[in-house]
Scaffold this active site. Structure first.
Site, PDB file in Angstrom:
ATOM      1  N   GLY A   1       0.838  -1.203   0.000  1.00 17.21           N
ATOM      2  CA  GLY A   1       0.000   0.000   0.000  1.00 17.21           C
ATOM      3  C   GLY A   1       0.867   1.244   0.000  1.00 17.21           C
TER       4      GLY A   1
ATOM      5  N   ASN B   1       5.324  -4.728   6.221  1.00 14.31           N
ATOM      6  CA  ASN B   1       5.683  -6.048   6.748  1.00 14.31           C
ATOM      7  C   ASN B   1       5.878  -7.150   5.724  1.00 14.31           C
ATOM      8  OD1 ASN B   1       5.880  -5.838   9.615  1.00 14.31           O
ATOM      9  ND2 ASN B   1       3.800  -5.055   9.494  1.00 14.31           N
ATOM     10  N   GLY B   2       4.865  -7.341   4.878  1.00  8.95           N
ATOM     11  CA  GLY B   2       4.947  -8.416   3.882  1.00  8.95           C
ATOM     12  C   GLY B   2       6.119  -8.181   2.955  1.00  8.95           C
TER      13      GLY B   2
ATOM     14  N   ILE C   1       1.483   3.466   6.698  1.00 10.80           N
ATOM     15  CA  ILE C   1       0.684   4.337   7.567  1.00 10.80           C
ATOM     16  C   ILE C   1       0.365   3.607   8.867  1.00 10.80           C
ATOM     17  CG2 ILE C   1      -0.340   5.645   5.667  1.00 10.80           C
ATOM     18  CD1 ILE C   1      -3.003   4.074   6.263  1.00 10.80           C
ATOM     19  N   ASP C   2       0.358   2.274   8.849  1.00  7.57           N
ATOM     20  CA  ASP C   2      -0.130   1.491  10.000  1.00  7.57           C
ATOM     21  C   ASP C   2       0.822   1.526  11.208  1.00  7.57           C
ATOM     22  OD1 ASP C   2      -2.194   0.756   8.314  1.00  7.57           O
ATOM     23  OD2 ASP C   2      -1.249  -1.134   7.736  1.00  7.57           O
TER      24      ASP C   2
ATOM     25  N   GLU D   1     -10.169  -0.459  12.043  1.00  6.94           N
ATOM     26  CA  GLU D   1     -10.812  -1.402  11.116  1.00  6.94           C
ATOM     27  C   GLU D   1     -10.681  -2.835  11.626  1.00  6.94           C
ATOM     28  OE1 GLU D   1      -8.958  -1.488   7.231  1.00  6.94           O
ATOM     29  OE2 GLU D   1      -6.984  -1.091   8.072  1.00  6.94           O
TER      30      GLU D   1
ATOM     31  N   ARG E   1     -24.501   7.403  13.122  1.00  9.52           N
ATOM     32  CA  ARG E   1     -24.021   7.383  11.737  1.00  9.52           C
ATOM     33  C   ARG E   1     -22.594   6.850  11.681  1.00  9.52           C
ATOM     34  NH1 ARG E   1     -28.703   8.268  10.660  1.00  9.52           N
ATOM     35  NH2 ARG E   1     -29.547  10.000   9.442  1.00  9.52           N
TER      36      ARG E   1
ATOM     37  N   GLN F   1      -6.659   8.497   4.096  1.00  7.92           N
ATOM     38  CA  GLN F   1      -5.609   8.412   5.123  1.00  7.92           C
ATOM     39  C   GLN F   1      -4.238   8.105   4.527  1.00  7.92           C
ATOM     40  OE1 GLN F   1      -7.582   6.413   8.929  1.00  7.92           O
ATOM     41  NE2 GLN F   1      -8.652   5.854   7.074  1.00  7.92           N
TER      42      GLN F   1
HETATM   43  O1  F6P Z   1      -1.385  -1.106   5.043  1.00  7.84           O
HETATM   44  C1  F6P Z   1      -1.983   0.092   4.716  1.00  7.84           C
HETATM   45  C2  F6P Z   1      -3.464  -0.063   4.575  1.00  7.84           C
HETATM   46  O2  F6P Z   1      -4.005   1.180   4.218  1.00  7.84           O
HETATM   47  C3  F6P Z   1      -4.179  -0.640   5.797  1.00  7.84           C
HETATM   48  O3  F6P Z   1      -4.369   0.310   6.805  1.00  7.84           O
HETATM   49  C4  F6P Z   1      -5.439  -1.146   5.170  1.00  7.84           C
HETATM   50  O4  F6P Z   1      -5.965  -2.218   5.916  1.00  7.84           O
HETATM   51  C5  F6P Z   1      -4.991  -1.621   3.821  1.00  7.84           C
HETATM   52  O5  F6P Z   1      -3.759  -0.979   3.549  1.00  7.84           O
HETATM   53  C6  F6P Z   1      -5.938  -1.320   2.686  1.00  7.84           C
HETATM   54  O6  F6P Z   1      -5.459  -1.955   1.560  1.00  7.84           O
HETATM   55  P1  F6P Z   1      -5.934  -1.660   0.071  1.00  7.84           P
HETATM   56  O7  F6P Z   1      -5.298  -0.375  -0.370  1.00  7.84           O
HETATM   57  O8  F6P Z   1      -5.438  -2.818  -0.697  1.00  7.84           O
HETATM   58  O9  F6P Z   1      -7.427  -1.522   0.090  1.00  7.84           O
END
Ligand code: F6P
Length: 359
Positions: free
Chosen positions: A11, A113-114, A136-137, A232, A276, A284
Site C-alpha cells: 500500500g 511487513n509483507g 501508515i499502520d 478497522e 451514523r 488516510q
Molecule cells: O497497510 C496500509 C493499509 O491502508 C491498511 O491500513 C489497510 O488495511 C490496507 O492498507 C488497505 O489496503 P488496500 O489499499 O489494498 O485496500
C-alpha cells in the site's frame, strides 16, 4: 559506477517520494563514483518482469512534498512468492535474474511487513538489499515509527474534527472507521488528537456494554453527541476469545461491509440515539506528507544511502529510542508491532475519561 535499484511495494503512503529523494540525493552527494539508478515499476512486479526506468537525479527533484509514489506500487503477497504466477513465472528466480542482469550493487525496497519478508528472502538469495520502513499502520516491528504514520494520523484527526461539528448540530453518535490493518496505532493517536469519546483498537478487545455505558453517561452528563473512533481491525472480547479459525469464519460471514456498521447499529438500538458511520478510508494514505513524515522519510533515505556506501546490506533502516539505526532483516521480517495496552498514551487517554470498551 554504483548501480542501484529502487522499488516501492505494498500500500502506498504520503512519504514514499520524500524517502526516495533522500536516498538519491545522499548517494549523489556522498558517492565517489557516478550513480546509475534503476526505478522498478509497480513494486516487486517490476523486478519480476524486468520493468524499470533508467532514472536521473533530476527525476527525484521536486518530489519531497508529493504523495503517492512516482514508481507505482503493487502487492506481491509473500505467501504466494513460491507459487508461479498465471503466466508460469517463478517470482524469486525472476527477481534474482533481473538484479544480476542489471549488475545492481544494491536494491532499496520501501515497504511494510509483507514486503520486508520478501526483501529478507532476496537477501537470503544473496542480493544486497536495504529495506526502508513504510506504512501508515506503524506496525513494522523493530522501529519505533514508520514513514506515512504521522501523515495518516493527521488525516484521520481532521476527519474526527470535521465530524464533531455535524455530530454536534444533529446530536448524533458517530462511529468513525480508521485504518491500521491488524493494529490500532492510527486510531489511538488520531482518537486522542481528535478528542474521541471512545477508541476501539484490536489490542484492547471491547465489550459493547462498556461502550454503550460510556455513551449514555456522556449524554446524561449533558453531552449532545459522541464520537467513537474504531480501528478497522477492532475486536470484541467475545470474538477475541474464539479460536482463530472460528473468528475468521465469523468475519467472513459478516453481512455488513465492516465492523463499524455493526457497532453503529447496536449503539443506535441500545441508546436510541441516531448513529451514523463515517469512513475516511484511503484519504488516510493520500495527499502530502506532513512535516514530521518528510523529516523521518529524509532521515531514512539518507541512512539507507550511507549504509549502501558502507557496504551494509540485509538490513532495515529503523529508529529506536529516537536514534537512527540498522536492524537485521532476518530479525524484523514477519513480526508485527502492536500497541501496548499498558503504554503511557493508553493510560493517559483512560485518565481523560476516554473509554476503550474494556472496562
Ligand atoms: O497497510 C496500509 C493499509 O491502508 C491498511 O491500513 C489497510 O488495511 C490496507 O492498507 C488497505 O489496503 P488496500 O489499499 O489494498 O485496500
Amino acid at each position: 559506477m554504483l548501480r542501484i535499484g529502487l522499488l516501492t511495494s505494498g500500500g502506498d503512503c504520503q512519504a514514499l517520494n520524500a524517502t526516495m529523494r533522500g536516498i538519491v540525493k545522499a548517494l549523489v552527494h556522498k558517492s565517489e563514483e557516478p550513480v546509475e539508478i534503476y526505478g522498478f515499476e509497480n513494486g516487486y512486479r517490476g523486478l519480476i518482469y524486468g520493468q524499470f526506468r533508467v532514472m536521473t537525479p533530476a527525476d527525484f527533484s521536486g518530489i519531497l512534498t508529493r504523495g503517492g509514489t512516482i514508481l507505482g506500487t503493487s502487492r506481491t503477497p509473500f505467501k504466494l512468492l513460491d507459487i508461479p504466477g498465471e503466466d508460469g513465472v517463478e517470482k524469486v528466480p525472476a527477481m534474482v535474474h533481473t538484479y544480476h542482469k542489471l549488475k545492481l550493487d544494491c536494491l532499496f525496497m520501501l515497504g511494510g511487513n509483507g514486503s520486508t519478508k520478501t526483501a529478507n528472502r532476496l537477501a537470503q538469495e544473496g542480493l544486497n538489499v536495504i529495506a526502508l520502513p513504510k506504512t501508515i499502520d506503524n506496525d513494522t516491528w523493530g522501529t519505533d515509527i514508520t514513514f506515512g504514520f504521522t501523515s495518516a494520523i493527521d488525516v484521520a484527526t481532521r476527519c474526527i474534527d470535521d465530524i464533531h461539528t455535524t455530530a454536534s448540530s444533529h446530536g448524533r453518535v458517530f462511529v468513525i472507521e480508521i485504518m491500521g490493518h491488524k493494529v490500532g496505532w492510527i486510531p489511538l493517536y488520531a482518537g486522542v488528537a481528535g478528542g474521541a469519546d471512545v477508541i476501539l483498537i484490536p489490542e484492547i478487545p471491547y465489550d459493547m456494554e462498556n461502550v454503550v455505558r460510556c455513551i449514555e453517561e456522556r449524554i446524561h452528563g449533558g453531552g449532545k453527541f459522541a464520537i467513537i473512533a474504531v480501528a478497522e481491525g477492532a475486536i470484541s472480547k467475545e470474538e477475541a476469545a474464539l479460536p482463530k479459525k472460528e473468528y475468521k469464519k465469523r468475519v467472513a460471514a459478516r453481512t455488513s461491509p465492516s465492523i463499524v456498521y455493526d457497532i453503529a447499529k447496536e449503539i443506535e438500538e441500545r441508546t436510541g440515539r441516531e448513529t451514523r458511520v463515517a469512513i475516511p478510508g484511503h484519504t488516510q494514505r493520500g495527499g502530502e506528507p506532513d512535516a514530521q513524515d518528510r523529516i523521518f522519510a529524509t532521515q531514512c533515505g539518507v541512512e539507507a544511502a550511507l549504509a549502501c556506501l558502507a557496504g551494509e546490506f540485509g538490513i532495515m533502516i529503523a529508529q529506536r529510542d529516537g536514534k537512527m539505526c540498522h536492524m537485521p532483516l532476518a530479525e524484523v521480517a514477519g513480526k508485527l508491532k502492536y500497541v501496548d495496552p499498558e503504554s503511557d498514551l493508553v493510560h493517559e487517554a483512560k485518565a481523560l475519561g476516554i473509554s476503550f470498551g474494556d472496562e
